[in-house]
Scaffold this active site. Sequence first.
Site, PDB file in Angstrom:
ATOM      1  N   HIS A 143      12.363 -20.714  20.312  1.00 34.77           N
ATOM      2  CA  HIS A 143      11.381 -20.299  21.333  1.00 34.77           C
ATOM      3  C   HIS A 143      12.175 -19.962  22.602  1.00 34.77           C
ATOM      4  CE1 HIS A 143       7.625 -19.930  23.364  1.00 34.77           C
ATOM      5  NE2 HIS A 143       7.229 -21.183  23.419  1.00 34.77           N
ATOM      6  N   HIS A 181      10.417 -11.466  16.032  1.00 38.77           N
ATOM      7  CA  HIS A 181       9.255 -12.086  16.685  1.00 38.77           C
ATOM      8  C   HIS A 181       8.192 -12.406  15.656  1.00 38.77           C
ATOM      9  CE1 HIS A 181       5.989 -12.752  19.539  1.00 38.77           C
ATOM     10  NE2 HIS A 181       6.969 -13.075  20.356  1.00 38.77           N
ATOM     11  N   ASP A 194      14.130 -12.269  25.157  1.00 36.20           N
ATOM     12  CA  ASP A 194      15.237 -13.161  25.498  1.00 36.20           C
ATOM     13  C   ASP A 194      16.607 -12.496  25.480  1.00 36.20           C
ATOM     14  OD1 ASP A 194      13.763 -15.494  25.994  1.00 36.20           O
ATOM     15  OD2 ASP A 194      13.427 -15.732  23.851  1.00 36.20           O
TER      16      ASP A 194
HETATM   17  N1  COA Z   1      18.215 -13.013  12.861  1.00 33.01           N
HETATM   18  C1  COA Z   1      18.386 -12.789  11.548  1.00 33.01           C
HETATM   19  N2  COA Z   1      17.378 -12.719  10.672  1.00 33.01           N
HETATM   20  C2  COA Z   1      16.142 -12.863  11.162  1.00 33.01           C
HETATM   21  C3  COA Z   1      15.885 -13.089  12.520  1.00 33.01           C
HETATM   22  C4  COA Z   1      16.981 -13.153  13.379  1.00 33.01           C
HETATM   23  N3  COA Z   1      16.824 -13.358  14.685  1.00 33.01           N
HETATM   24  N4  COA Z   1      14.569 -13.193  12.730  1.00 33.01           N
HETATM   25  C5  COA Z   1      13.992 -13.051  11.536  1.00 33.01           C
HETATM   26  N5  COA Z   1      14.936 -12.863  10.594  1.00 33.01           N
HETATM   27  C6  COA Z   1      14.713 -12.663   9.185  1.00 33.01           C
HETATM   28  C7  COA Z   1      14.587 -14.022   8.513  1.00 33.01           C
HETATM   29  O1  COA Z   1      15.829 -14.525   8.080  1.00 33.01           O
HETATM   30  C8  COA Z   1      13.645 -13.708   7.373  1.00 33.01           C
HETATM   31  O2  COA Z   1      14.375 -13.050   6.350  1.00 33.01           O
HETATM   32  P1  COA Z   1      14.082 -13.389   4.808  1.00 33.01           P
HETATM   33  O3  COA Z   1      12.627 -13.021   4.605  1.00 33.01           O
HETATM   34  O4  COA Z   1      15.063 -12.550   4.104  1.00 33.01           O
HETATM   35  O5  COA Z   1      14.310 -14.869   4.661  1.00 33.01           O
HETATM   36  C9  COA Z   1      12.700 -12.681   7.984  1.00 33.01           C
HETATM   37  O6  COA Z   1      13.452 -12.031   9.012  1.00 33.01           O
HETATM   38  C10 COA Z   1      11.440 -13.312   8.582  1.00 33.01           C
HETATM   39  O7  COA Z   1      11.855 -14.299   9.528  1.00 33.01           O
HETATM   40  P2  COA Z   1      11.111 -15.666   9.820  1.00 33.01           P
HETATM   41  O8  COA Z   1      12.063 -16.614  10.476  1.00 33.01           O
HETATM   42  O9  COA Z   1      10.378 -16.147   8.614  1.00 33.01           O
HETATM   43  O10 COA Z   1      10.038 -15.174  10.863  1.00 33.01           O
HETATM   44  P3  COA Z   1       9.187 -16.088  11.803  1.00 33.01           P
HETATM   45  O11 COA Z   1       7.998 -15.301  12.148  1.00 33.01           O
HETATM   46  O12 COA Z   1       8.986 -17.443  11.202  1.00 33.01           O
HETATM   47  O13 COA Z   1      10.145 -16.317  13.047  1.00 33.01           O
HETATM   48  C11 COA Z   1      11.282 -16.081  15.028  1.00 33.01           C
HETATM   49  C12 COA Z   1      10.075 -15.636  14.230  1.00 33.01           C
HETATM   50  C13 COA Z   1      11.172 -15.529  16.465  1.00 33.01           C
HETATM   51  C14 COA Z   1      11.330 -17.603  15.125  1.00 33.01           C
HETATM   52  C15 COA Z   1      12.558 -15.535  14.356  1.00 33.01           C
HETATM   53  O14 COA Z   1      12.548 -14.127  14.388  1.00 33.01           O
HETATM   54  C16 COA Z   1      13.813 -16.090  14.973  1.00 33.01           C
HETATM   55  O15 COA Z   1      14.248 -17.193  14.632  1.00 33.01           O
HETATM   56  N6  COA Z   1      14.424 -15.358  15.967  1.00 33.01           N
HETATM   57  C17 COA Z   1      15.565 -15.860  16.649  1.00 33.01           C
HETATM   58  C18 COA Z   1      15.131 -16.802  17.761  1.00 33.01           C
HETATM   59  C19 COA Z   1      14.503 -16.090  18.920  1.00 33.01           C
HETATM   60  O16 COA Z   1      14.996 -15.067  19.374  1.00 33.01           O
HETATM   61  N7  COA Z   1      13.423 -16.671  19.439  1.00 33.01           N
HETATM   62  C20 COA Z   1      12.705 -16.141  20.574  1.00 33.01           C
HETATM   63  C21 COA Z   1      11.384 -15.605  20.139  1.00 33.01           C
HETATM   64  S1  COA Z   1      10.584 -14.728  21.463  1.00 33.01           S
END
Ligand code: COA
Length: 374
Positions: free
Chosen positions: A220, A259, A310
């Site tokens: 987050h 996201h 971010d």
């Molecule tokens: N880097 C690499 N791969 C990513 C990614 C990232 N930042 N964000 C998503 N993915 C990939 C996941 O590995 C997953 O791949 P898979 O289906 O092959 O396993 C797919 O995209 C879906 O991701 P998931 O984590 O299930 O999506 P989510 O909706 O649960 O998570 C976030 C959303 C924001 C938590 C996620 O994108 C993330 O962890 N981002 C990095 C942290 C971040 O920047 N947070 C600030 C948010 S505003």
Amino acid sequence: MAEAKKTGGLAGIVAGKTAVCTVGKEGVGLTYRGYSIEELAEKSTFEEVAYLMLRGALPSKGELADYKARLKSMQDLPGELRQTLELIPGGTHQMDVLRTGCSMLGTLEPEGEGHSQLDVADRLIASFGSMLAYWYHFHAHGKRIETSSDEDTIAGHFLQLLHGKKPDDKQRRVLDVSLILYAEHEFNASTFTGRVIISTLPDFYSAITGAIGALRGPLHGGANEAAMELIEKFSSPDEAEKGILVMLDKKAKIMGFGHRVYRDRDPRSDVIQKWAKELAEQHGDKRLYPVAERIDQVMRREKNLFTNLDFYSAIAYHFCGIPTPMFTPLFVISRTSGWAAHIFEQRADNRLIRPTADYIGPEERPYLPIEKRG
Ligand code: COA
């Protein structure tokens, strides 16, 4: 497993109603009480947005002047809070400084008689920057700073306390824009945390303290700090490209990308990227911004993933001279306005938030006395 992924984390679940904000709505994108984020970021100031969040409408000229004066009058910290900040160890995570500061203020100026929910919301927005800067200067430089300033904006006040001098106009505006962009985002994890807490009818500070805890994690709010640490690791765009490919190969998450709600782009990212680029150029930067841009390109090419707010915020804050551990605490100052709007909304039509779970544990079984367990 696939099923858990689809439904886990409450993805796609409508968990309530709100009149505060839309996120990712087709054709609309991000709006705060009906105003588009692009327009707010271009034309308004954080104080106008905070007013909009807390009072439901944009202020008139006179109302804005009064509101800024009110916030300014709330910047200073009580002696007991200063003492508490001095007792928090110098190596503490700075989100813990604000979490503790918020909780302590709740004991000194408890919500109730003399402190309405609106007073508490404004007080926290006005004083979080003072808490952070006071703690920082005490521990980093052994100095007890004054926590009032002659700046009449939240951004200017923080930069003046941090740097001990009048802020540069562009840096002040960049921080102001970032506070606008960070102010509100519907049922994100920290806001939802705040709503869950307030639904049990505690005081306002309890909900904000919990929300700060939820914002601290790298999935987050903590992503802006993690993005900066990542960008700083690389000395050139080519090195960054190689490094990111290795990380992706190991299935690492790259902070500042992706996201839960947006699918194609985060509208806030375009706004802050422009400012980050401008500040980087002003500083003659030949490394960090080009590295960031290459990481952005590689992520689009390899994973079809886009930068969220971010990622380029990290560069913008860096070139405002803000230490990386303060990035997420700045998010707190801004998001307190959104959290507060949701707390007001939840309170106005409250029902305890208490979902249910699918039980996947063992069937009912007899209790074994301790001497009979293996
Ligand atoms: N880097 C690499 N791969 C990513 C990614 C990232 N930042 N964000 C998503 N993915 C990939 C996941 O590995 C997953 O791949 P898979 O289906 O092959 O396993 C797919 O995209 C879906 O991701 P998931 O984590 O299930 O999506 P989510 O909706 O649960 O998570 C976030 C959303 C924001 C938590 C996620 O994108 C993330 O962890 N981002 C990095 C942290 C971040 O920047 N947070 C600030 C948010 S505003």
